[in-house]
Every structure is written in structure tokens, then in C-alpha cells.
Design a protein around this motif. Sequence first.
Motif, PDB file in Angstrom:
ATOM      1  N   MET A   1      -4.240  -6.213 -17.743  1.00  0.00           N
ATOM      2  CA  MET A   1      -4.247  -5.540 -16.440  1.00  0.00           C
ATOM      3  C   MET A   1      -3.890  -4.063 -16.556  1.00  0.00           C
ATOM      4  O   MET A   1      -4.065  -3.313 -15.599  1.00  0.00           O
ATOM      5  CB  MET A   1      -3.241  -6.214 -15.500  1.00  0.00           C
ATOM      6  CG  MET A   1      -3.594  -7.624 -15.095  1.00  0.00           C
ATOM      7  SD  MET A   1      -2.284  -8.288 -14.020  1.00  0.00           S
ATOM      8  CE  MET A   1      -2.862  -9.970 -13.801  1.00  0.00           C
TER       9      MET A   1
ATOM     10  N   SER B   1       2.421 -11.013  -6.132  1.00  0.00           N
ATOM     11  CA  SER B   1       1.316 -11.912  -6.459  1.00  0.00           C
ATOM     12  C   SER B   1       0.577 -11.382  -7.677  1.00  0.00           C
ATOM     13  O   SER B   1       0.714 -10.207  -8.044  1.00  0.00           O
ATOM     14  CB  SER B   1       0.349 -12.030  -5.282  1.00  0.00           C
ATOM     15  OG  SER B   1      -0.309 -10.794  -5.057  1.00  0.00           O
ATOM     16  N   VAL B   2      -0.229 -12.238  -8.260  1.00  0.00           N
ATOM     17  CA  VAL B   2      -1.079 -11.814  -9.367  1.00  0.00           C
ATOM     18  C   VAL B   2      -2.042 -10.733  -8.887  1.00  0.00           C
ATOM     19  O   VAL B   2      -2.322  -9.765  -9.601  1.00  0.00           O
ATOM     20  CB  VAL B   2      -1.841 -13.016  -9.951  1.00  0.00           C
ATOM     21  CG1 VAL B   2      -2.840 -12.558 -11.011  1.00  0.00           C
ATOM     22  CG2 VAL B   2      -0.866 -14.042 -10.534  1.00  0.00           C
ATOM     23  N   GLU B   3      -2.535 -10.882  -7.674  1.00  0.00           N
ATOM     24  CA  GLU B   3      -3.465  -9.897  -7.131  1.00  0.00           C
ATOM     25  C   GLU B   3      -2.801  -8.523  -6.997  1.00  0.00           C
ATOM     26  O   GLU B   3      -3.416  -7.491  -7.279  1.00  0.00           O
ATOM     27  CB  GLU B   3      -3.998 -10.357  -5.776  1.00  0.00           C
ATOM     28  CG  GLU B   3      -4.942  -9.374  -5.099  1.00  0.00           C
ATOM     29  CD  GLU B   3      -6.172  -9.038  -5.935  1.00  0.00           C
ATOM     30  OE1 GLU B   3      -6.738  -7.947  -5.726  1.00  0.00           O
ATOM     31  OE2 GLU B   3      -6.559  -9.854  -6.799  1.00  0.00           O
ATOM     32  N   GLU B   4      -1.552  -8.490  -6.580  1.00  0.00           N
ATOM     33  CA  GLU B   4      -0.862  -7.209  -6.470  1.00  0.00           C
ATOM     34  C   GLU B   4      -0.652  -6.583  -7.854  1.00  0.00           C
ATOM     35  O   GLU B   4      -0.818  -5.364  -8.019  1.00  0.00           O
ATOM     36  CB  GLU B   4       0.467  -7.373  -5.741  1.00  0.00           C
ATOM     37  CG  GLU B   4       0.301  -7.619  -4.259  1.00  0.00           C
ATOM     38  CD  GLU B   4       1.604  -7.550  -3.483  1.00  0.00           C
ATOM     39  OE1 GLU B   4       2.661  -7.283  -4.099  1.00  0.00           O
ATOM     40  OE2 GLU B   4       1.583  -7.759  -2.251  1.00  0.00           O
TER      41      GLU B   4
ATOM     42  N   THR C   1       8.370 -11.760  -8.321  1.00  0.00           N
ATOM     43  CA  THR C   1       7.140 -11.457  -9.055  1.00  0.00           C
ATOM     44  C   THR C   1       6.736 -12.642  -9.924  1.00  0.00           C
ATOM     45  O   THR C   1       7.583 -13.205 -10.633  1.00  0.00           O
ATOM     46  CB  THR C   1       7.335 -10.213  -9.933  1.00  0.00           C
ATOM     47  OG1 THR C   1       7.724  -9.117  -9.099  1.00  0.00           O
ATOM     48  CG2 THR C   1       6.066  -9.850 -10.674  1.00  0.00           C
TER      49      THR C   1
ATOM     50  N   GLU D   1      -1.762 -11.248 -20.683  1.00  0.00           N
ATOM     51  CA  GLU D   1      -2.451 -11.133 -19.397  1.00  0.00           C
ATOM     52  C   GLU D   1      -2.055  -9.850 -18.688  1.00  0.00           C
ATOM     53  O   GLU D   1      -2.896  -9.153 -18.102  1.00  0.00           O
ATOM     54  CB  GLU D   1      -2.126 -12.344 -18.533  1.00  0.00           C
ATOM     55  CG  GLU D   1      -2.959 -12.435 -17.263  1.00  0.00           C
ATOM     56  CD  GLU D   1      -2.772 -13.753 -16.531  1.00  0.00           C
ATOM     57  OE1 GLU D   1      -3.151 -13.811 -15.348  1.00  0.00           O
ATOM     58  OE2 GLU D   1      -2.247 -14.702 -17.146  1.00  0.00           O
TER      59      GLU D   1
ATOM     60  N   ARG E   1      -2.584  -7.020 -10.377  1.00  0.00           N
ATOM     61  CA  ARG E   1      -3.915  -6.558 -10.775  1.00  0.00           C
ATOM     62  C   ARG E   1      -4.266  -5.240 -10.073  1.00  0.00           C
ATOM     63  O   ARG E   1      -4.816  -4.326 -10.689  1.00  0.00           O
ATOM     64  CB  ARG E   1      -4.948  -7.640 -10.462  1.00  0.00           C
ATOM     65  CG  ARG E   1      -6.348  -7.314 -10.962  1.00  0.00           C
ATOM     66  CD  ARG E   1      -7.302  -8.469 -10.717  1.00  0.00           C
ATOM     67  NE  ARG E   1      -6.948  -9.628 -11.535  1.00  0.00           N
ATOM     68  CZ  ARG E   1      -6.499 -10.789 -11.046  1.00  0.00           C
ATOM     69  NH1 ARG E   1      -6.359 -10.946  -9.735  1.00  0.00           N
ATOM     70  NH2 ARG E   1      -6.191 -11.782 -11.844  1.00  0.00           N
ATOM     71  N   ARG E   2      -3.927  -5.117  -8.806  1.00  0.00           N
ATOM     72  CA  ARG E   2      -4.241  -3.902  -8.059  1.00  0.00           C
ATOM     73  C   ARG E   2      -3.461  -2.688  -8.573  1.00  0.00           C
ATOM     74  O   ARG E   2      -3.972  -1.570  -8.536  1.00  0.00           O
ATOM     75  CB  ARG E   2      -3.951  -4.117  -6.570  1.00  0.00           C
ATOM     76  CG  ARG E   2      -5.005  -4.959  -5.848  1.00  0.00           C
ATOM     77  CD  ARG E   2      -4.702  -5.032  -4.365  1.00  0.00           C
ATOM     78  NE  ARG E   2      -4.708  -3.707  -3.746  1.00  0.00           N
ATOM     79  CZ  ARG E   2      -4.238  -3.474  -2.521  1.00  0.00           C
ATOM     80  NH1 ARG E   2      -3.731  -4.462  -1.795  1.00  0.00           N
ATOM     81  NH2 ARG E   2      -4.280  -2.240  -2.024  1.00  0.00           N
TER      82      ARG E   2
ATOM     83  N   ASP F   1       0.827  -1.214   0.000  1.00  0.00           N
ATOM     84  CA  ASP F   1       0.000   0.000   0.000  1.00  0.00           C
ATOM     85  C   ASP F   1       0.859   1.261   0.000  1.00  0.00           C
ATOM     86  O   ASP F   1       0.532   2.242  -0.679  1.00  0.00           O
ATOM     87  CB  ASP F   1      -0.945   0.005   1.205  1.00  0.00           C
ATOM     88  CG  ASP F   1      -2.040  -1.052   1.084  1.00  0.00           C
ATOM     89  OD1 ASP F   1      -2.353  -1.442  -0.064  1.00  0.00           O
ATOM     90  OD2 ASP F   1      -2.563  -1.481   2.118  1.00  0.00           O
TER      91      ASP F   1
ATOM     92  N   GLN G   1      -5.435  -1.500 -11.475  1.00  0.00           N
ATOM     93  CA  GLN G   1      -6.672  -0.865 -11.041  1.00  0.00           C
ATOM     94  C   GLN G   1      -6.419   0.504 -10.425  1.00  0.00           C
ATOM     95  O   GLN G   1      -7.260   1.403 -10.525  1.00  0.00           O
ATOM     96  CB  GLN G   1      -7.374  -1.774 -10.019  1.00  0.00           C
ATOM     97  CG  GLN G   1      -7.905  -3.069 -10.608  1.00  0.00           C
ATOM     98  CD  GLN G   1      -8.334  -4.073  -9.552  1.00  0.00           C
ATOM     99  OE1 GLN G   1      -8.030  -3.930  -8.364  1.00  0.00           O
ATOM    100  NE2 GLN G   1      -9.045  -5.122  -9.980  1.00  0.00           N
TER     101      GLN G   1
END
Length: 300
Positions: free
Chosen positions: A225, A188-191, A214, A221, A193-194, A164, A197
Motif C-alpha cells: 500500500m 479500516s483497510v480501505e482507509e 486500526t 500487505e 489503502r487511501r 478526509d 493512494q
Amino acid sequence: MKRTTQLRRILEQGGPGTVPGATDCFTARLIEQAGFPAVYVTGGGTANTYLGAPDIGLVTLNELAGLVERIADAVSIPVIADCDTGFGGVANVRRTIRAYERAGAAGLHIEDQIFPKRCGHFEGKTVVPARDMCYRLQAALDARTDPDFLIIARTDARAVEGFDAALERARLYRDIGADAIFVEQPRSVEELRRIGQAFPGEVLVANMVERSKTPLLPTAELAAMGFRIILYANAALYLGAHAIREGLAVLRSAGTTESLLDRMMTFGERQQLVGLDRADAYERDLAARVDRRAPAPNGQ
């Protein structure tokens, strides 16, 4: 067209996508020959190959700018370059930007680690206060003479202050005026993606480092993103080192490279890549033009 403008147009079209790294002109030409629209000059790979040393801030401005200049002269595609922390204070940053512009880079990334820095995927990194990075970044923006020269702000805060905090730094750097954002070492993939976003529509950089922090994701992909520049900084170096090590083991044991011929570039391919045919053609053309205009005296 200037290569800075060329890179901007590629970015407007959603690319360049995958950008492999090079530590020498020969590799840079292989990258161009393979059809990639840009090449990256890697600081870590340069430390490894030029000095035989780890990426701990040992490479100097003149060494990296000199390599950028040689690679930019060897290829026709845009060159994006690593400039570490800018090599010192804000006066050093200004000098760095001007040196990279003169060298022919189309853009660079500058990071918020302390000087000297460490590889983005090493442990034990330290970042400067965000305000100090803003000073660096503003100095970089002030120093460029070509408005198309791409300045990428990289934050290494993910490993030091958390994800963050890294996003907060990235927002601050964007608001200062960075052309692109590079959050190093998402885990992570989520990071990943964030990050996309958090910065919709921005030029985002992802760094794919094999077997490190990473996750490796396909370019398509990552592009979905929101990432437009996907660095494979040392893929060519790893590939080459693996092949060289295996080939040298065969040469050591067999005393010949005969069994390796189908795994080697040919002599002719090597000369074609470095432009021997063009060099020879130029000399023939030059001689013909001079001889037509200034015939040699009798007997000479």
C-alpha cells in the motif's frame, strides 16, 4: 555511517518495514538481536513502564530524551522516537529536536494534538488548528542540524475531524517539508489503502496497535500500500507483560520457577545479551596492555 544516514538509506530501499517498540535497553537489544533493522522508542509504553501511568502526556522531555539516549547507546540500529507534541510551544519544539539529535535518535515523530496529549487510540483527543501544527513542524525542521535526521509529521485528526480532514492536514504537513507522514488511527483497510493512494512515493508510517482501532495487517500487505515504517509500538510490552503475569502466578502458587525453566531466558543468554563477555574481554585486554607498558614495581 551515521545512523541518521543509515535510516535514510533503509528508507530509500523501501524499508525498514516492521519496527517494534522498546521501553528499555534490554528490550531494544532483543529487538536488534531478532534482526529488525530499526527500533522505536514508544512514549505510551514509556509512560506505562517508567511511571506506571496512562499515556496522557505525563512523560517529560528529559525523561524521554534520556531513554532515547540510553537505547541509542545500547544498540547499533537506528532509533526512531516518539516526541509527543514537542512538549510545548515552538521554542520547546526546537529544544526537543536538539535534545533528540544529541541523544542519538535517527528520527522522531511530532503530532498535532493539544499539549498535554493523549494516546493516539484513546477517545477524547483534541487537535490544534492545522496552522499551529505547521508552526511546530517548521520549528522542528529549522532546529535540526543533521539534514538526514528524519522528521515525521503525525496527525491525530482522524478521530476528531474525520478521515478526509486528516488527509488534508497530512498534505499540508508534507508541503511544509515533513520527511514522512503518519496518519494515526485509520479504521479500516480501505482507509489504509487511501492513505497510500493519497501519498504515492512518500515515506508513510502505519501504527499497528493490537485489539484497537486500526486493523492488523501483515507488513507485506502494508508495504504494498506504500507504508515503509510499520510500528508495533507496544507488541514487546504486551508479550512481556503476558509472560510475566503468567509466570508470577505459577511462582505464587508453586513457590518455585522450576516448571517455567523451558519458558525463560537462561542466565547465560541474559549475560550474553548485555555483553558481559565483551566487558570481561575489554578488562583483560586493558590489563594486559597496561602491564606490558608499566610493569608493577617489585613486591606489588
